[in-house]
Design a protein around this motif. Sequence first.
Motif, short mmCIF file in Angstrom:
data_model
loop_
_atom_site.label_atom_id
_atom_site.label_comp_id
_atom_site.label_asym_id
_atom_site.label_seq_id
_atom_site.Cartn_x
_atom_site.Cartn_y
_atom_site.Cartn_z
N TYR A 1 38.07 -17.28 -12.12
CA TYR A 1 39.27 -16.67 -11.60
C TYR A 1 40.10 -17.86 -10.53
N GLY A 2 39.52 -19.02 -10.68
CA GLY A 2 40.00 -20.00 -9.99
C GLY A 2 39.07 -21.15 -9.73
N VAL A 3 39.62 -22.25 -9.09
CA VAL A 3 38.80 -23.31 -8.86
C VAL A 3 37.57 -22.75 -8.16
N LYS A 4 36.34 -23.23 -8.65
CA LYS A 4 35.13 -22.98 -7.97
C LYS A 4 34.86 -21.31 -7.63
N ASP A 5 35.71 -20.60 -8.43
CA ASP A 5 35.52 -19.06 -8.42
C ASP A 5 34.81 -18.82 -9.65
N THR A 6 33.74 -18.40 -10.02
CA THR A 6 33.31 -17.87 -11.17
C THR A 6 32.61 -16.53 -11.04
N ASP A 7 32.14 -16.06 -12.17
CA ASP A 7 31.41 -14.48 -12.14
C ASP A 7 30.94 -14.20 -13.32
N LYS A 8 29.73 -13.66 -13.30
CA LYS A 8 29.18 -13.48 -14.71
C LYS A 8 29.82 -12.41 -15.43
N GLY A 9 29.41 -12.56 -16.74
CA GLY A 9 29.77 -11.70 -17.71
C GLY A 9 28.63 -10.74 -18.22
N GLU A 10 28.76 -10.29 -19.53
CA GLU A 10 27.59 -9.39 -20.15
C GLU A 10 26.51 -10.29 -20.47
N VAL A 11 26.51 -11.46 -20.80
CA VAL A 11 25.46 -12.07 -21.49
C VAL A 11 25.23 -13.49 -20.48
N SER A 12 24.99 -13.66 -19.44
CA SER A 12 25.15 -14.93 -18.66
C SER A 12 23.61 -15.57 -18.54
N ASP A 13 22.60 -14.75 -18.82
CA ASP A 13 21.15 -15.26 -18.56
C ASP A 13 21.14 -16.60 -19.32
N GLY A 14 20.71 -17.76 -18.80
CA GLY A 14 20.48 -18.87 -19.57
C GLY A 14 21.76 -19.73 -19.71
#
Lengths: 110, 116
Positions: free
Chosen positions: B50-63
């Motif tokens: 949602y912006g530079v250096k701003d991230t978040d995990k979704g449903e299948v983020s492992d790996g």
Amino acid sequence: TQLLEQSPQFLSIQEGENLTVYCNSSSVFSSLQWYRQEPGEGPVLLVTVVTGGEVKKLKRLTFQFGDARKDSSLHITAAQTGDTGLYLCAGKSGNTPLVFGKGTRLSVIA
Amino acid sequence: DAGITQSPRHKVTETGTPVTLRCHQTENHRYMYWYRQDPGHGLRLIHYSYGVKDTDKGEVSDGYSVSRSKTEDFLLTLESATSSQTSVYFCAISVLGSGGASDTQYFGPGTRLTVL
């Protein structure tokens, strides 16, 4: 976890026939979208519905959002071979990312 | 066309190797997403930004890990690729409408990744 169930999963019909595909959930969405995806490409937005009971038409395609904003349907009149593709519904709720259904794969045979 | 490109478009790699996929956009959209698409599973969200250096995990983020050091680029990295990560990967940008009640996503052309 919000889930969107699409049915049927696969549909094969003759050109000229009518069809309806469904997108159902137990969750309420602030909006619901339909995308179409052709082989080798990314999904492309067809329509967004926002108001419960809303009906939108796009040429031979009619989209309806359920009164309770938990479900939607896509009706195609007189299907053409160019309608062949994967149809995906996606729901938006609050600030969470879109939730996609698994899709209905439509094949229209000449 | 929202000016989204993905590279590479096709890649074959071996189990255990690192892989980085790139998504590039030309219109300075704030929100960017990585999905994978597999038969029987539809589109599943891996990570989003949602912006530079701003991230978040979704449903299948492992790996998977992601980085966004510039608005226009969103990178997806498989630290040590496994055969279960064989998939088609789509990048998308988001345009919010109706006061945030709707969210139109524009997708890139996809990257087909095969892990042997």
